[in-house]
Write an enzyme that holds these catalytic residues in place. Structure first.
Site, PDB file in Angstrom:
ATOM      1  N   GLU A  42       0.814  -1.218   0.000  1.00 42.23           N
ATOM      2  CA  GLU A  42       0.000   0.000   0.000  1.00 42.23           C
ATOM      3  C   GLU A  42       0.847   1.269   0.000  1.00 42.23           C
ATOM      4  OE1 GLU A  42      -0.622  -2.720   1.708  1.00 42.23           O
ATOM      5  OE2 GLU A  42      -2.568  -3.330   0.901  1.00 42.23           O
ATOM      6  N   HIS A  92     -11.096  -4.184   8.815  1.00 41.12           N
ATOM      7  CA  HIS A  92     -11.647  -4.202   7.455  1.00 41.12           C
ATOM      8  C   HIS A  92     -13.046  -3.586   7.424  1.00 41.12           C
ATOM      9  CE1 HIS A  92      -8.517  -7.283   7.155  1.00 41.12           C
ATOM     10  NE2 HIS A  92      -8.592  -7.213   5.847  1.00 41.12           N
TER      11      HIS A  92
END
Ligand SMILES: Cc1ncc(C[n+]2csc(CCOP(=O)(O)OP(=O)(O)O)c2C)c(N)n1
Lengths: 334, 331
Positions: free
Chosen positions: B66, B135
């Site tokens: 990321e 998440h």
């Protein structure tokens, strides 16, 4: 494993004017640095500075006569070596330190990082050292997608090399065969921590790149011509679409991490050896004189010309006004 | 939408795909990348068909990295591309925090305004299907604290499409937050091309008694609550800011001055959520127009439980909204 880059180089392989140019550029970088330190002592510039003295050859060796304006660099946080070699006007760099509107940031102020000159491929730098590893794969991907042969060169210290993004970056650069040249200025220290204390390597940092299938080597960074040779090869590979190269340039800093650092964690004998016997400018000058490429006087003339240029640049930077306080509200959005 | 506008009914997922396709067709410097966004079409199927349409150079799968995804986007943006990276889950923005917080919005500014950073970073967020504490979050408010970044958080297919197209064309960094439970939600979208400006709130329901400011999924919860309240003769005005930066306080303040009662609803934790900033600005600018204290509903200030049974209790509910509105009307 990373190879130790060696090559027989004859001065006669180079044009005389280029050899003098390398000398001139290195002297310019050093004098720029010395005068900046003087300005600090005069209280005109903050002491947040990491002197680049002792490693001028890494930058001149990798930029001068090799990189074009359209090639991108992310300079290291040490000195202004790469910015100067890439041609950013000295008055503009001084202007950034002095905070006058002459600076590349038009008075916002910048120093060791954040000066930028996109017209010369100097795209700025991160205050969080090593974050450029991520950005450089983007500039390289961009060049590739746009179908240009622009090369992206990423400078960083051995300490910054411990940052996680190096591995993300090497993986991308290797995977997508990106035109990146990684140049590690390994001066053995990250502030006070030695290279050995903070890195798990087989032998060299460059061995990490080898693990990603990226050609890599270790080179004496204080030999400007050796740097020229190794970087020319890397840049050529990048332009031909053959992918990235990782170069670990061994060097040493003459001064502490920051101005005011007692620098007492370094063995005096080692430091003196680098200063006396491995100073990149001294060694190169000696080589030029021994081979009778020029006279002592020729080089003194260069020194004087550069000294004059520096003074003129400082004058321009100092004479420019400070920005209006509302400068801080300009330029946030495009 | 005016009556003259021809519309079609599609999901937010389809609306986002349309925006991506239209903008990538329009501008060859756009490039889209992220984990599994290529042939696979993205874990939320938001990039389906793009790889086939635009090829593997402009639509590519990245390693799981990321920080590199966002950092590379910055590098592309300052050298002539218009990157549209995706993080699989908005929560992963933490991994790229330096890139988002210290770089995207600051690069241009700290280098004297010499470069442009046209990055649109797509971030799926929200509690959906027992995905657990890492998440399910809604981290958008964190970035209201990062000058230089735009923050979009649409609630309908039409808004998602119009805002995304604008975001991609904008020469600044835009964080584009998409609530996962909205992907399948249908709504009317104009047939013709259109754009929605950043910084323009939308009054989703007109009312006179109370102003409910809500984002993303909570716009729908608020609208449902408003319909129930209407049965008791309470008319709630529901405002969706649509972008948190820039934040359209004019529209919000106009409504507050009219109703004198305010409830702010969002899915991010109450403490430090976007409601904190909105409430503070209302207090600064319209305190004496208020008839009651400003109220906020957010998720509780604890990590989101994995349990699909427990997670529903984190989401602000219609009942909570109705209760608080009734309380506000007692003043
Ligand atoms: C991410 C990050 N961590 C720490 C620092 C503070 N810092 C600045 S320079 C430096 C040492 C860097 O060492 P190295 O990369 O070897 O370069 P050198 O200074 O030796 O040239 C540190 C720790 C920083 N600026 N950014």
């Amino acid at each position: 494993m990373a190879e130790i880059y060696q090559k027989e180089i004859k001065l006669s392989d180079y044009r005389k004017e280029d050899l003098i140019k390398f000398y001139r550029e290195m002297v310019k970088i050093r004098k720029f640095d010395e005068h900046l330190i003087r300005l600090m002592h005069e209280g005109k510039v903050s002491g947040f500075y990491h002197s680049g003295i002792g490693s001028e050859s890494v930058s001149v060796g990798s930029i001068t006569n090799i990189l074009r304006d359209e090639d991108y660099i992310f300079y290291n946080h040490r000195g202004c070596n790469q910015k100067i070699a890439k041609g950013v006007p000295l008055s503009k760099i001084y202007g950034d330190f002095l905070g006058t509107v002459e600076g590349t940031t038009r008075g916002l102020g910048a120093g060791i990082v954040h000066s930028a000159d996109p017209s010369r491929g100097v795209l700025g730098q991160c205050g969080t050292i090593g974050s450029q590893f991520n950005i450089v794969v983007g500039t390289a991907y961009s060049a590739k997608l746009r179908g240009t042969d622009q090369v992206s060169v990423c400078y960083f210290g051995d300490g910054a090399a411990s940052r996680e993004p190096l591995h993300g970056s090497l993986n991308w650069a290797g995977l997508y065969k990106l035109p990146v040249v990684y140049i590690c200025e390994n001066n053995g220290y990250a502030i006070s921590s030695t290279f050995e204390e903070t890195h798990s390597v087989r032998e060299h940092l460059a061995d990490w790149a080898w693990g990603y299938g990226i050609p890599s080597c270790v080179v004496d960074g204080n030999d400007v011509l050796l740097m020229q040779e190794v970087v020319k090869e890397a840049v050529e590979r990048a332009k031909l679409g053959e992918g990235p190269t990782f170069i670990e340039a061994q060097t040493f800093r003459h001064r502490g991490h920051f101005e005011g650092d007692a620098y007492d964690y370094v063995d005096k004998a080692v430091l003196n050896d680098w200063k006396e016997n491995r100073d990149p400018i001294k060694s190169f000058k000696k080589k030029l004189l021994e081979n009778q490429y020029c006279t002592e006087n020729d080089l003194l003339n260069v020194d004087e010309e550069v000294e004059y240029e520096i003074h003129a640049a400082i004058k321009v930077a100092e004479n420019a006004p400070l920005p209006e306080p509302n400068r801080i509200f300009e330029g946030l959005y495009a | 939408m005016g009556t003259a506008v021809k519309v079609k009914t599609i999901t937010m997922r389809e609306a986002i795909i349309e925006a991506l396709v239209e903008e990538m067709e329009r501008d060859p410097s756009t490039v889209l990348f992220g984990e599994d966004v290529g042939k696979f079409g993205g874990i939320n199927a938001i990039t389906k068909g793009l790889y086939e349409k635009f090829g593997g150079q402009r639509v590519f799968d990245t390693p799981i990295a990321e920080t590199t995804i966002v950092g590379a986007a910055l590098g592309m943006a300052i050298t002539g591309l218009r990157p549209i990276p995706e993080l699989q889950f908005g929560d992963f923005v933490g991994i790229a925090f330096d890139e988002v917080f210290n770089k995207l919005g600051k690069w241009r500014y700290m280098h004297g305004g010499q470069m442009e950073v046209p990055v649109t970073l797509r971030l799926p967020v929200g509690i959906a299907g027992g995905a657990g504490p890492e998440h399910s979050q809604s981290p958008q408010a964190l970035f209201m604290h990062a000058p230089g970044i735009h923050i979009a958080i649409p609630s309908t297919p039409a808004d998602a499409k119009g805002l995304l197209k604008t975001a991609i064309r904008d020469n600044n960094a835009v964080l584009f937050f998409e609530h996962k439970l909205l992907y399948g939600m249908k709504g009317d979208v104009p047939e013709e091309e259109y754009l929605i400006p950043l910084g323009k709130a939308d009054v989703k329901r007109v009312g006179t008694d109370v102003t409910i400011i809500a984002t993303a999924l909570q716009v729908h919860t608020a609208l449902n609550a408003a319909n129930t309240l209407a049965k008791d003769g309470i008319e709630a005005e529901v405002i969706d800011p649509r972008t948190l930066a820039p934040l359209d306080m004019d529209t919000i303040l106009a409504s507050v001055r009219k109703t004198g009662r305010v409830l702010i609803v969002h899915e991010e934790p109450k403490t430090g959520g976007c409601g904190a900033e909105i409430a503070a600005q209302i207090a600064e600018k319209a305190l004496f127009d208020l008839h009651a204290p400003i109220k906020r509903i957010g998720s509780p200030d604890v990590p989101i439980a994995q349990s699909i049974y427990l997670e529903q209790f984190y989401r602000p509910s219609e009942n909570q909204i109705i209760e608080v509105v009734k309380e506000l009307l007692e003043y």
